[in-house]
Design an enzyme around this catalytic site. Structure first.
Site, mmCIF file in Angstrom:
data_model
loop_
_atom_site.group_PDB
_atom_site.id
_atom_site.type_symbol
_atom_site.label_atom_id
_atom_site.label_comp_id
_atom_site.label_asym_id
_atom_site.label_seq_id
_atom_site.Cartn_x
_atom_site.Cartn_y
_atom_site.Cartn_z
ATOM 1 N N THR A 73 0.829 -1.205 0.000
ATOM 2 C CA THR A 73 0.000 0.000 0.000
ATOM 3 C C THR A 73 0.863 1.254 0.000
ATOM 4 O OG1 THR A 73 -1.862 -1.101 1.082
ATOM 5 C CG2 THR A 73 -1.761 1.291 1.256
ATOM 6 N N ASN A 140 -5.991 -10.139 -7.435
ATOM 7 C CA ASN A 140 -6.016 -10.768 -6.123
ATOM 8 C C ASN A 140 -7.315 -11.511 -5.834
ATOM 9 O OD1 ASN A 140 -6.806 -7.853 -6.117
ATOM 10 N ND2 ASN A 140 -7.554 -8.368 -4.071
ATOM 11 N N GLN A 168 0.512 -10.252 -6.301
ATOM 12 C CA GLN A 168 0.108 -11.654 -6.421
ATOM 13 C C GLN A 168 0.958 -12.438 -7.423
ATOM 14 O OE1 GLN A 168 -2.136 -13.085 -4.478
ATOM 15 N NE2 GLN A 168 -2.882 -11.232 -3.476
ATOM 16 N N SER A 184 4.684 -7.108 -1.939
ATOM 17 C CA SER A 184 4.517 -7.210 -0.487
ATOM 18 C C SER A 184 5.053 -8.546 -0.015
ATOM 19 C CB SER A 184 3.032 -7.086 -0.132
ATOM 20 O OG SER A 184 2.833 -7.137 1.264
ATOM 21 N N HIS A 186 4.596 -10.524 2.578
ATOM 22 C CA HIS A 186 3.788 -11.591 3.168
ATOM 23 C C HIS A 186 2.935 -12.333 2.147
ATOM 24 C CE1 HIS A 186 -0.404 -9.823 3.565
ATOM 25 N NE2 HIS A 186 0.277 -8.728 3.301
ATOM 26 N N THR A 222 13.296 4.609 9.563
ATOM 27 C CA THR A 222 14.305 3.587 9.815
ATOM 28 C C THR A 222 13.877 2.256 9.213
ATOM 29 O OG1 THR A 222 14.933 4.658 11.888
ATOM 30 C CG2 THR A 222 15.578 2.351 11.610
ATOM 31 N N CYS A 304 -9.330 -7.597 1.895
ATOM 32 C CA CYS A 304 -9.460 -6.185 2.254
ATOM 33 C C CYS A 304 -10.903 -5.720 2.279
ATOM 34 C CB CYS A 304 -8.649 -5.321 1.290
ATOM 35 S SG CYS A 304 -6.873 -5.615 1.412
#
Length: 358
Positions: A73, A140, A168, A184, A186, A222, A304
């Site tokens: 995102t 997705n 995906q 992403s 995960h 960071t 989502c």
């Protein structure tokens, strides 16, 4: 429990967990350094970040840089907002909400149509002032694979940049060329809370959030050595076993199609990632189904949108009625799914649907 929701998130790979552990040291350890500090512990942490950057970059096209973010995102926001403010952003009707909502909020937004099979073809026109085209590689919700090469070419012909949400696709199939690509961790067996934006050499972005100027001056904050090390290890593992994973998914897909014979497909059966089975039975009460089959983890739509009460915009975009969309389920499987799990889950889901008279 049987987990069949791989589009929402994937199990953490053991290799990713192992890579993270050193950088989660507590008092007395040496792995908790800030990678932006100049001392020895900082340099060690920075070395881990740069190794992970190389591992993640290995699955992208050559000639670009990897910017670590907190997830897809944030990467999407950096791509859409950071690439300019003048002109129209053209997006497909089946993009993830992170793309659609950001494009709409960023200014003029033009929506590209998709066919019933979930494909967004290049025969449609772009507005003359289009500055950015956004088309995901693998959807997705319904798993359809888009003609991203053709859309990249069309964007160039219209003097626009092309951004691809490859969340995906990354780690499963070859990620095709673009000007910017978001991923992403995960979604390919890495940890949550970290993602990346790949930016082609020569593409100029401006920072969206200000601060310390980390990540090439484009993403302040960071960087977490633990999270990026996990992402890097997951990327390296995905690269090493991509063919093996694909063969495993293909076997699961064919068995699942046999077991769910009589259900209707949403989207193309062929031009899709076969780890995504989005199917429907007219008249099915999905809420009741999920309640009756609580030990099988699957989705009624994209994660989502679950619980929002909204009908899937993806299923509506490919021509499903509201009733059809609400009678659809999504089963996602991958590397760690067994054939026995697919068979047991199908038996339970079909039995529960039969109890509804279907």
């Amino acid at each position: 429990m049987i987990y069949l929701d791989y589009q929402a998130t994937t199990p953490l790979a053991p290799e990713a967990r192992d890579a993270m552990m050193r950088w989660l040291d507590g008092p007395g350890g040496t792995g908790f350094g800030n990678p932006h500090s100049p001392h020895r512990m900082g340099r060690q942490a920075k070395a881990a970040v740069e190794m992970a950057r190389d591992q993640v970059a290995a699955l992208f096209p050559a000639g670009g840089k990897v910017i670590f973010t907190s997830g897809a995102t944030e990467a999407i926001n950096l791509a859409i907002r950071g690439s300019g403010t003048q002109g129209t952003v053209s997006v497909s009707a089946i993009e993830h909400a992170a793309v659609l909502d950001t494009a709409r909020d960023a200014g003029a937004c033009h929506v590209l149509n998709v066919a019933r099979d979930g494909q967004c073809n290049t025969r449609q026109d772009l507005p003359a002032d289009t500055r950015l085209v956004c088309l995901m590689q693998v959807n997705n919700e319904i798993g359809t694979i888009q003609p991203t090469v053709e859309w990249h070419r069309k964007a160039k012909e219209n003097n626009a940049l092309y951004f691809c949400d490859a969340v995906q696709a990354y780690g499963k199939i070859e990620v095709t060329g673009a000007d910017m690509i978001a991923v992403s961790a995960h979604k390919f067996h890495g940890p949550k809370g970290v993602g990346a934006l790949w930016v082609r050499d020569g593409v100029d972005l401006h920072e969206v959030q200000t601060g310390g100027g980390q990540e090439f001056g484009l993403r302040s904050g960071t960087v977490s050595p633990a999270l990026v090390a996990g992402m890097g290890a997951a990327a390296a593992e995905a690269r090493d076993r991509m063919a093996q994973d694909a063969d495993h998914v293909e076997a699961l897909w064919h068995r699942a199609c046999e077991l769910f014979d009589g259900w209707e497909f949403n989207g193309s059966e062929d031009a899709r990632w076969h780890g995504n089975l989005n199917i429907r039975r007219d008249g099915l009460d999905v809420n009741r189904l999920m309640s009756d089959v609580r030990d099988v983890m699957f989705s009624a739509g994209s994660a989502c949108a679950s619980g929002s009460g909204r009908t899937s915009h993806v299923l509506e975009a490919i021509g499903c009625s509201k009733a059809q969309a609400k009678s659809s389920i999504r089963l996602g499987f991958g590397r760690y799914t067994t054939m026995e799990e697919i068979e047991e889950a199908a038996g339970k889901i079909n039995a529960a649907a039969k109890e509804q008279g279907l």
